[in-house]
Design a protein around this motif. Structure first.
Motif, short mmCIF file in Angstrom:
data_model
loop_
_atom_site.label_atom_id
_atom_site.label_comp_id
_atom_site.label_asym_id
_atom_site.label_seq_id
_atom_site.Cartn_x
_atom_site.Cartn_y
_atom_site.Cartn_z
N ILE A 171 0.86 -1.18 0.00
CA ILE A 171 0.00 0.00 0.00
C ILE A 171 0.89 1.23 0.00
O ILE A 171 1.77 1.35 0.87
N ASN A 172 0.69 2.11 -0.97
CA ASN A 172 1.59 3.26 -1.06
C ASN A 172 1.35 4.26 0.06
O ASN A 172 0.21 4.51 0.46
N ARG A 173 2.46 4.84 0.54
CA ARG A 173 2.38 5.91 1.54
C ARG A 173 2.15 7.23 0.80
O ARG A 173 3.09 7.90 0.42
N SER A 214 -3.29 2.72 -2.57
CA SER A 214 -2.58 3.83 -1.94
C SER A 214 -3.42 4.41 -0.81
O SER A 214 -4.65 4.35 -0.86
N VAL A 215 -2.73 5.00 0.16
CA VAL A 215 -3.42 5.66 1.25
C VAL A 215 -3.04 7.13 1.23
O VAL A 215 -1.86 7.48 1.11
N ALA A 216 -4.04 7.99 1.30
CA ALA A 216 -3.79 9.43 1.31
C ALA A 216 -3.09 9.81 2.61
O ALA A 216 -3.11 9.06 3.58
N GLY A 217 -2.51 11.00 2.64
CA GLY A 217 -1.84 11.45 3.84
C GLY A 217 -0.48 12.00 3.50
O GLY A 217 -0.03 11.91 2.35
N ARG A 218 0.17 12.57 4.49
CA ARG A 218 1.48 13.19 4.24
C ARG A 218 2.57 12.57 5.09
O ARG A 218 3.60 12.17 4.58
N ARG A 236 1.69 10.72 8.50
CA ARG A 236 1.17 9.55 9.20
C ARG A 236 0.20 8.83 8.28
O ARG A 236 -0.67 9.45 7.68
N PHE A 237 0.39 7.52 8.16
CA PHE A 237 -0.46 6.76 7.24
C PHE A 237 -1.20 5.69 8.02
O PHE A 237 -0.62 5.01 8.86
N ASP A 238 -2.48 5.58 7.75
CA ASP A 238 -3.33 4.61 8.44
C ASP A 238 -3.77 3.55 7.43
O ASP A 238 -4.53 3.85 6.51
N PHE A 239 -3.25 2.34 7.58
CA PHE A 239 -3.57 1.27 6.63
C PHE A 239 -4.74 0.41 7.12
O PHE A 239 -5.07 -0.59 6.50
N ALA A 289 -6.91 8.83 4.65
CA ALA A 289 -6.00 8.61 5.77
C ALA A 289 -6.78 8.55 7.07
O ALA A 289 -6.62 9.38 7.95
N LEU A 290 -7.65 7.56 7.16
CA LEU A 290 -8.54 7.48 8.31
C LEU A 290 -8.63 6.05 8.81
O LEU A 290 -8.49 5.11 8.02
#
Ligand code: MN
Length: 250
Positions: free
Chosen positions: A91-93, A124-128, A130-133, A164-165
């Motif tokens: 999963i992309n950061r 992919s996960v949105a965010g800058r 901190r990433f929440d998978f 990113a939730l």
């Protein structure tokens, strides 16, 4: 089910780890991923130097190449006798939305799977920072379960983006089209300690054009976005205009 996982953040990325863990119950998971970060590597294939493969455990290999190299080498080499049923990249950061897709190593790994005739998904996960998978990983497992037994169109891959939730704050799933980024002219020009000029691409994030039904709109609504992407890049609507130019070079 045999699953081939790759990414562009490198084999030690926590996003890849979260994916491995979530997909393990579905079958046999193979990981063939770059040995370091390859974000924005796009669909590059390494042709002018040898590629080195390091086997880290029974089903994990790190390669000193691009995401595309990894999928190509996995399918045509390492897993030649165990052809994967799916290629999953991520999963992309960080999100891969709109125009960013064309630069994405994450999406390109899935493109490579599609070109090799294997149904493929980029996640992919949105965010800058901190990433929440915790939503994207189990959602991908559920999607693969739903897809097994169905066929993706031959030249089509799925581009998944999750907000990113944490899982409980996700509002649902939206089928979307590719959105449009608002580009800035952010080139930073500076001078290095030896007096020589250098440039740095990017900087300010101008976001996306606010448009209904796009991948960006789904993320803005706290929904998971699924965009089917097609590898036939032909613009059929241009044929008529171009034919009107009456180009004749006989
Ligand atoms: Mn990346």
């Amino acid at each position: 089910m045999r699953l081939l996982l790759s990414n562009d953040d490198g084999i030690s990325s926590d996003g890849l780890g979260a994916l491995e863990e979530a997909l393990a119950p579905l079958g046999t998971v193979y990981v063939v991923a770059p040995d370091r970060e390859q974000s924005a590597a796009s669909h590059a294939l390494t042709l002018h130097r040898p590629l080195r493969v390091q086997q880290l455990s029974e089903r994990r290999w790190a390669i000193d190449g691009t995401p595309t190299d990894c999928v190509n080498l996995a399918v045509n080499g390492i897993l030649r006798n165990e052809r994967p049923d799916f290629v999953v990249s991520g999963i992309n950061r960080g999100s891969n939305l709109g125009d960013d897709i064309t630069y994405s190593g994450t999406v390109s790994a899935a493109m490579e799977g599609t070109l090799l005739g294997i149904p493929s998904i980029a996640v992919s996960v949105a965010g800058r920072e901190r990433f929440d998978f915790s939503a994207a990983a189990p959602f991908t497992a559920e999607l693969l379960r739903a897809l097994s037994g169905h066929q993706l169109h031959r030249h089509t891959l799925l581009n998944i983006n999750a907000p990113a939730l944490p899982r409980e704050l996700i509002k649902g799933v939206m089928l979307t089209r590719q959105g449009k980024r608002r580009f800035g002219d952010a080139i930073v020009e500076k001078v290095d300690p030896r007096g020589k000029k250098y440039y740095w691409i990017g900087g300010d994030d101008l976001g996306f054009v606010e448009d209904e039904g796009t991948d960006f709109a789904a993320i803005a609504r706290d929904m998971i976005s699924i965009t089917p992407l097609h590898l036939d890049l032909t613009d059929y609507t241009s044929f008529e205009d171009l034919a009107a130019l009456k180009l004749d070079w006989r």
